[in-house]
Design a protein around this motif. Structure first.
Motif, PDB file in Angstrom:
ATOM      1  N   GLY A   1       0.766  -1.249   0.000  1.00  0.00           N
ATOM      2  CA  GLY A   1       0.000   0.000   0.000  1.00  0.00           C
ATOM      3  C   GLY A   1       0.790   1.289   0.000  1.00  0.00           C
ATOM      4  N   ASN A   2       2.109   1.231  -0.195  1.00  0.00           N
ATOM      5  CA  ASN A   2       2.912   2.454  -0.170  1.00  0.00           C
ATOM      6  C   ASN A   2       4.053   2.333  -1.164  1.00  0.00           C
ATOM      7  OD1 ASN A   2       4.211   4.852   0.420  1.00  0.00           O
ATOM      8  ND2 ASN A   2       4.975   4.181   2.408  1.00  0.00           N
ATOM      9  N   GLY A   3       3.800   2.761  -2.410  1.00  0.00           N
ATOM     10  CA  GLY A   3       4.864   2.706  -3.397  1.00  0.00           C
ATOM     11  C   GLY A   3       4.397   3.073  -4.780  1.00  0.00           C
ATOM     12  N   ILE A   4       5.362   3.059  -5.685  1.00  0.00           N
ATOM     13  CA  ILE A   4       5.117   3.345  -7.099  1.00  0.00           C
ATOM     14  C   ILE A   4       5.779   2.249  -7.919  1.00  0.00           C
ATOM     15  CG2 ILE A   4       5.565   4.921  -9.022  1.00  0.00           C
ATOM     16  CD1 ILE A   4       5.465   7.232  -7.026  1.00  0.00           C
ATOM     17  N   ALA A   5       5.041   1.756  -8.925  1.00  0.00           N
ATOM     18  CA  ALA A   5       5.572   0.737  -9.831  1.00  0.00           C
ATOM     19  C   ALA A   5       5.676   1.312 -11.233  1.00  0.00           C
ATOM     20  CB  ALA A   5       4.652  -0.481  -9.848  1.00  0.00           C
ATOM     21  N   LEU A   6       6.708   0.907 -11.943  1.00  0.00           N
ATOM     22  CA  LEU A   6       6.882   1.230 -13.353  1.00  0.00           C
ATOM     23  C   LEU A   6       6.635  -0.039 -14.142  1.00  0.00           C
ATOM     24  CD1 LEU A   6       7.826   3.017 -15.735  1.00  0.00           C
ATOM     25  CD2 LEU A   6      10.176   2.344 -15.157  1.00  0.00           C
ATOM     26  N   ILE A   7       5.592  -0.020 -14.968  1.00  0.00           N
ATOM     27  CA  ILE A   7       5.241  -1.196 -15.762  1.00  0.00           C
ATOM     28  C   ILE A   7       4.824  -0.752 -17.159  1.00  0.00           C
ATOM     29  CG2 ILE A   7       4.529  -2.586 -13.773  1.00  0.00           C
ATOM     30  CD1 ILE A   7       1.595  -1.963 -14.549  1.00  0.00           C
ATOM     31  N   PHE A   8       4.720  -1.714 -18.073  1.00  0.00           N
ATOM     32  CA  PHE A   8       4.160  -1.408 -19.379  1.00  0.00           C
ATOM     33  C   PHE A   8       2.672  -1.107 -19.218  1.00  0.00           C
ATOM     34  CE2 PHE A   8       7.553  -4.019 -21.743  1.00  0.00           C
ATOM     35  CZ  PHE A   8       8.271  -2.877 -22.055  1.00  0.00           C
TER      36      PHE A   8
ATOM     37  N   ALA B   1      -1.808   7.656  -0.896  1.00  0.00           N
ATOM     38  CA  ALA B   1      -2.030   9.069  -1.208  1.00  0.00           C
ATOM     39  C   ALA B   1      -0.728   9.832  -1.415  1.00  0.00           C
ATOM     40  CB  ALA B   1      -2.863   9.721  -0.111  1.00  0.00           C
ATOM     41  N   ASN B   2       0.316   9.517  -0.610  1.00  0.00           N
ATOM     42  CA  ASN B   2       1.591  10.212  -0.768  1.00  0.00           C
ATOM     43  C   ASN B   2       2.215   9.954  -2.131  1.00  0.00           C
ATOM     44  OD1 ASN B   2       2.018   7.509   0.129  1.00  0.00           O
ATOM     45  ND2 ASN B   2       4.094   8.013   0.752  1.00  0.00           N
ATOM     46  N   ASN B   3       1.967   8.800  -2.695  1.00  0.00           N
ATOM     47  CA  ASN B   3       2.515   8.459  -4.007  1.00  0.00           C
ATOM     48  C   ASN B   3       1.699   9.075  -5.138  1.00  0.00           C
ATOM     49  OD1 ASN B   3       4.855   6.832  -3.234  1.00  0.00           O
ATOM     50  ND2 ASN B   3       3.276   5.627  -2.210  1.00  0.00           N
TER      51      ASN B   3
ATOM     52  N   LEU C   1      -7.700   6.900  -9.577  1.00  0.00           N
ATOM     53  CA  LEU C   1      -8.605   5.760  -9.531  1.00  0.00           C
ATOM     54  C   LEU C   1      -9.423   5.685  -8.255  1.00  0.00           C
ATOM     55  CD1 LEU C   1      -6.182   3.078 -10.972  1.00  0.00           C
ATOM     56  CD2 LEU C   1      -7.973   4.321 -12.191  1.00  0.00           C
ATOM     57  N   ARG C   2      -8.894   6.184  -7.165  1.00  0.00           N
ATOM     58  CA  ARG C   2      -9.575   6.094  -5.867  1.00  0.00           C
ATOM     59  C   ARG C   2      -9.638   7.457  -5.238  1.00  0.00           C
ATOM     60  NH1 ARG C   2      -8.805   0.832  -2.878  1.00  0.00           N
ATOM     61  NH2 ARG C   2      -8.227  -0.634  -4.459  1.00  0.00           N
ATOM     62  N   LYS C   3     -10.550   7.592  -4.337  1.00  0.00           N
ATOM     63  CA  LYS C   3     -10.676   8.836  -3.582  1.00  0.00           C
ATOM     64  C   LYS C   3      -9.950   8.675  -2.258  1.00  0.00           C
ATOM     65  CE  LYS C   3     -13.337  10.938  -6.503  1.00  0.00           C
ATOM     66  NZ  LYS C   3     -12.789  11.924  -7.366  1.00  0.00           N
ATOM     67  N   ALA C   4      -8.628   8.699  -2.303  1.00  0.00           N
ATOM     68  CA  ALA C   4      -7.829   8.603  -1.079  1.00  0.00           C
ATOM     69  C   ALA C   4      -7.853   9.958  -0.368  1.00  0.00           C
ATOM     70  CB  ALA C   4      -6.399   8.199  -1.412  1.00  0.00           C
ATOM     71  N   GLU C   5      -7.823   9.927   0.943  1.00  0.00           N
ATOM     72  CA  GLU C   5      -7.795  11.176   1.714  1.00  0.00           C
ATOM     73  C   GLU C   5      -6.537  11.950   1.397  1.00  0.00           C
ATOM     74  OE1 GLU C   5      -8.602  10.981   5.868  1.00  0.00           O
ATOM     75  OE2 GLU C   5      -9.935   9.272   5.589  1.00  0.00           O
ATOM     76  N   ALA C   6      -6.668  13.251   1.362  1.00  0.00           N
ATOM     77  CA  ALA C   6      -5.558  14.189   1.178  1.00  0.00           C
ATOM     78  C   ALA C   6      -4.838  14.042  -0.162  1.00  0.00           C
ATOM     79  CB  ALA C   6      -4.564  14.070   2.335  1.00  0.00           C
ATOM     80  N   LEU C   7      -5.568  13.652  -1.193  1.00  0.00           N
ATOM     81  CA  LEU C   7      -4.928  13.576  -2.507  1.00  0.00           C
ATOM     82  C   LEU C   7      -4.686  14.988  -2.982  1.00  0.00           C
ATOM     83  CD1 LEU C   7      -6.909  10.749  -4.332  1.00  0.00           C
ATOM     84  CD2 LEU C   7      -4.661  10.625  -3.323  1.00  0.00           C
TER      85      LEU C   7
END
Length: 169
Positions: free
Chosen positions: A87-94, A145-147, A163-169
């Motif tokens: 739940g905390n990160g960024i992925a680089l994909i095709f 949200a931080n990502n 895609l989602r309504k995360a708090e503090a976006l």
């Protein structure tokens, strides 16, 4: 199995280990963990802690903000599943939006996607930029949200889809 800062297969390039362009990492801020790092020889760090293929990053504990450039191919789904659960990160994909992996681990679980304009030029493990592009469009997938904020503030050229309504976006 070859695992590195993203294992990308290209018949034109005859190589299966490719490094994330450093400008992408720089634009996204500091990461704690890269569970798919190349071995000891890497021209730049992507995170404070690196697991390489010898460590089997899927079986190791994950903590903090994760950078994920997974091995491309069937095994990528396992890595995305793990990142979504973390739940905390960024992925680089095709940006293969029609695949089962994309539906299960991106469309259904991610908070945002930055579809990058054009095709990336990855780098060899020596740091040299590949002459040929990646052969497919790429995207950055944010969990947490931080990502999402990091994608919004990155200055990278592309289109952000929340895609989602995360708090503090």
């Amino acid at each position: 199995m070859t695992v590195g800062m993203g294992s990308h297969q290209s018949s034109a390039m005859k190589n299966d280990e490719w490094l994330t362009p450093p400008e992408i990492i720089e634009a996204l801020g500091t990461f704690y963990l890269d569970p798919c790092s190349p071995g000891e020889r890497r021209p730049w760090d992507t995170a404070a802690v690196h697991y390489d293929f010898r460590d089997n990053g899927l079986s190791q504990p994950w903590g903090g903000r994760v950078w994920l450039n997974p091995p491309y191919g069937r095994e990528a789904a396992q890595w995305l599943e793990r990142l979504a659960a973390h739940g905390n990160g960024i992925a680089l994909i095709f940006a293969r939006t029609e695949t089962d992996m994309f539906f299960r681990h991106v469309w259904e679980k991610a908070d945002a996607i930055l579809f990058l304009r054009g095709r990336l030029h990855f780098h060899y493990v020596t740091g040299e930029r590949a002459k040929a592009n990646s052969g497919a469009p790429s995207c950055l997938v944010a969990y947490g949200a931080n990502n999402v904020r990091a994608l919004k503030q990155s200055g990278l050229d592309g289109r952000l889809v929340t895609l989602r309504k995360a708090e503090a976006l």
